[in-house]
Design an enzyme around this catalytic site. Structure first.
Site, PDB file in Angstrom:
ATOM      1  N   LYS A   1     -24.912  -8.705 -54.309  1.00 50.62           N
ATOM      2  CA  LYS A   1     -23.556  -9.024 -54.849  1.00 50.62           C
ATOM      3  C   LYS A   1     -23.748  -9.591 -55.973  1.00 50.62           C
ATOM      4  O   LYS A   1     -23.204  -9.048 -56.914  1.00 50.62           O
ATOM      5  CB  LYS A   1     -22.722  -9.858 -53.646  1.00 50.62           C
ATOM      6  CG  LYS A   1     -22.966  -8.815 -52.284  1.00 50.62           C
ATOM      7  CD  LYS A   1     -22.250  -9.767 -51.223  1.00 50.62           C
ATOM      8  CE  LYS A   1     -22.912  -9.169 -49.784  1.00 50.62           C
ATOM      9  NZ  LYS A   1     -22.117  -8.008 -49.382  1.00 50.62           N
TER      10      LYS A   1
ATOM     11  N   ASP B   1     -24.030 -19.212 -45.505  1.00 50.88           N
ATOM     12  CA  ASP B   1     -24.137 -17.918 -45.608  1.00 50.88           C
ATOM     13  C   ASP B   1     -23.167 -17.771 -47.145  1.00 50.88           C
ATOM     14  O   ASP B   1     -22.197 -17.159 -47.078  1.00 50.88           O
ATOM     15  CB  ASP B   1     -23.871 -17.360 -44.644  1.00 50.88           C
ATOM     16  CG  ASP B   1     -23.763 -15.598 -44.925  1.00 50.88           C
ATOM     17  OD1 ASP B   1     -24.208 -15.280 -46.281  1.00 50.88           O
ATOM     18  OD2 ASP B   1     -23.604 -14.755 -44.192  1.00 50.88           O
TER      19      ASP B   1
ATOM     20  N   TRP C   1     -18.627 -11.537 -40.831  1.00 50.86           N
ATOM     21  CA  TRP C   1     -20.133 -12.224 -40.731  1.00 50.86           C
ATOM     22  C   TRP C   1     -20.322 -13.600 -39.859  1.00 50.86           C
ATOM     23  O   TRP C   1     -21.392 -13.529 -39.522  1.00 50.86           O
ATOM     24  CB  TRP C   1     -20.273 -12.483 -42.433  1.00 50.86           C
ATOM     25  CG  TRP C   1     -20.280 -10.965 -43.137  1.00 50.86           C
ATOM     26  CD1 TRP C   1     -19.164 -10.600 -44.059  1.00 50.86           C
ATOM     27  CD2 TRP C   1     -21.201 -10.270 -42.874  1.00 50.86           C
ATOM     28  NE1 TRP C   1     -19.292  -9.333 -44.092  1.00 50.86           N
ATOM     29  CE2 TRP C   1     -20.677  -8.851 -43.611  1.00 50.86           C
ATOM     30  CE3 TRP C   1     -22.202  -9.716 -42.085  1.00 50.86           C
ATOM     31  CZ2 TRP C   1     -21.194  -7.786 -43.687  1.00 50.86           C
ATOM     32  CZ3 TRP C   1     -22.844  -8.750 -42.201  1.00 50.86           C
ATOM     33  CH2 TRP C   1     -22.310  -7.729 -42.645  1.00 50.86           C
TER      34      TRP C   1
HETATM   35  N1  PMP Z   1     -23.384 -12.281 -44.874  1.00 48.48           N
HETATM   36  C1  PMP Z   1     -22.132 -11.991 -45.560  1.00 48.48           C
HETATM   37  C2  PMP Z   1     -21.162 -12.919 -46.004  1.00 48.48           C
HETATM   38  C3  PMP Z   1     -22.370 -10.497 -46.158  1.00 48.48           C
HETATM   39  O1  PMP Z   1     -21.184 -10.155 -46.938  1.00 48.48           O
HETATM   40  C4  PMP Z   1     -23.380  -9.648 -45.815  1.00 48.48           C
HETATM   41  C5  PMP Z   1     -23.290  -8.327 -46.337  1.00 48.48           C
HETATM   42  N2  PMP Z   1     -22.216  -7.698 -46.725  1.00 48.48           N
HETATM   43  C6  PMP Z   1     -24.211  -9.857 -44.738  1.00 48.48           C
HETATM   44  C7  PMP Z   1     -24.275 -11.500 -44.528  1.00 48.48           C
HETATM   45  C8  PMP Z   1     -25.267  -9.085 -44.355  1.00 48.48           C
HETATM   46  O2  PMP Z   1     -25.983  -9.030 -45.568  1.00 48.48           O
HETATM   47  P1  PMP Z   1     -27.389  -7.985 -45.537  1.00 48.48           P
HETATM   48  O3  PMP Z   1     -26.959  -6.581 -45.631  1.00 48.48           O
HETATM   49  O4  PMP Z   1     -27.896  -8.396 -46.819  1.00 48.48           O
HETATM   50  O5  PMP Z   1     -27.986  -8.322 -44.238  1.00 48.48           O
END
Ligand code: PMP
Length: 360
Positions: A196, A172, A102
């Site tokens: 989540k 994040d 991420w």
């Molecule tokens: N950052 C993290 C730490 C994540 O776990 C995720 C999704 N698993 C995201 C960003 C991306 O999120 P989204 O699918 O809401 O764009």
């Protein structure tokens, strides 16, 4: 039908009481004769729902008055570009910490808007740990410092909040928001996709210090400008109304159940049970450094990957689902967010012990 134990990384398990209440209120919200889904976002019923959700989130997280809470859409992934568009604020570069999948995505996107300095990384050990702050090469002139407090795929979590002095810290928190007590005042901006620990996919929450608003890159689209959303109480356009409503129910559930301090205590206990089981066995292996293990996402492998399918099959037969690891890493991953009860983790540990006995 009995509910199963869902270990998905997201969209993920929600509290049973919340789903029940949403179900009870589906056709007729509090006697108004319609579903929340059908309400005008500018009507007094929904305005009340949104205001209450914000107030409860503020109370739960202790969000100071000089921070705005924004209910947006586009997922955490949209924040990867909104952050540089809004927070570069005339500076040439931003600092990023790279701890896994991420972080990498956030870095890639930010590079479209300005220079990115990767000031620390755990790439040397396959992203299995959180680099200590004394290894960070921070730039005092950076616009902000971005990090990922919990890497959902790698299962690495920072158990400390970095100190970036006067440079705004951006986090994040998609996969660990509301899972522990956090001092919001240490951050310039916190963001999280809801799916989540908050509620349904489609809602993205941004908590931003108000002095960081109002200086976007030229050409920033209106919808990508935090100040527009802040000035309009997240109602510049139609917000994700049903997601905000369910998030509000989750916030009430958290308040009824002891708030974030209690959640943290439970999460420590749940994660501890699982990691103890992993550490006590040579049949299973957990790749993450002990001090930086995530309380939310627990990756592990079986000694023989040929047994993966049999493990998942046995898990499913016992009502334990979504344990397959992320497609990029394989193995298993158990996501144990706030709404995963201790009984679910115990059922997983029982499965792991039985499976090891049968195949070890
Ligand atoms: N950052 C993290 C730490 C994540 O776990 C995720 C999704 N698993 C995201 C960003 C991306 O999120 P989204 O699918 O809401 O764009």
């Amino acid at each position: 039908m009995e509910r199963i134990y869902n270990f998905s990384a997201g969209p993920a398990v929600l509290p049973k009481e919340v789903l029940q209440q949403a179900s009870d209120e589906m056709m007729n919200w509090q006697g108004c004769g319609m579903s929340v889904m059908e309400m005008s976002h500018r009507g007094k019923e929904f305005m009340g729902i949104a205001a209450q959700a914000e107030a409860d989130l503020r109370e739960l997280m202790g969000i100071p008055a000089n921070y705005k809470v924004l209910f947006l859409q586009g997922g955490a992934s949209s924040q990867f570009s909104m952050i540089p568009m809004n927070l570069l604020r005339g500076k040439k570069s931003a600092d990023y910490v790279n701890t896994g999948e991420w972080s990498k995505k956030a870095i890639q996107e930010a590079r479209k808007f300005g220079a990115v300095n990767v000031v620390a990384t755990s790439a040397d050990a396959n992203f299995s740990y959180a680099p200590a702050q004394d290894k960070w090469t921070l730039d005092a002139n950076a616009a902000y410092v971005h990090y990922t407090p919990n890497e959902t795929i790698g299962g690495v979590e920072f158990n400390w909040v970095p100190d970036t002095g006067s440079v705004p810290l951006v986090a994040d928190m998609s996969s660990n928001i509301l899972s522990r007590v956090m001092d919001v005042s240490k951050f310039g901006l916190i963001y999280a996709g809801a799916q989540k620990n908050i509620g349904p996919a489609g809602l993205t929450i941004v908590i931003v210090r108000d002095d960081l608003l109002g200086e976007t890159l030229p050409g920033t689209p209106t919808m990508m400008d935090y100040k527009i959303h802040a000035d309009n109480d997240s109602m510049y356009n139609t917000p994700p109304t049903y997601g905000i409503y369910v998030a509000g129910l989750v916030f009430k559930w958290l308040k009824r159940n002891g708030g974030l301090a209690k959640m943290e205590e439970l999460n420590v206990a749940k994660a501890g049970l699982l990691y103890d089981c992993l550490d006590a066995s040579s049949f299973y292996h957990c790749p993450t450094a002990k001090a930086d293990r995530s309380r939310m996402n627990v990756p592990f492998t079986l000694k023989d990957p040929a047994l993966d399918e049999a493990f998942l099959k046995e898990a499913k037969a016992r009502g334990l689902v979504q344990l397959k690891g992320h497609r990029s890493v394989g193995g298993m991953r158990a996501s144990i967010y706030n709404a995963m009860p201790m009984e679910g983790v115990k059922a997983l540990v029982d499965l792991m012990k039985d499976f090891e006995r049968a195949h070890g």
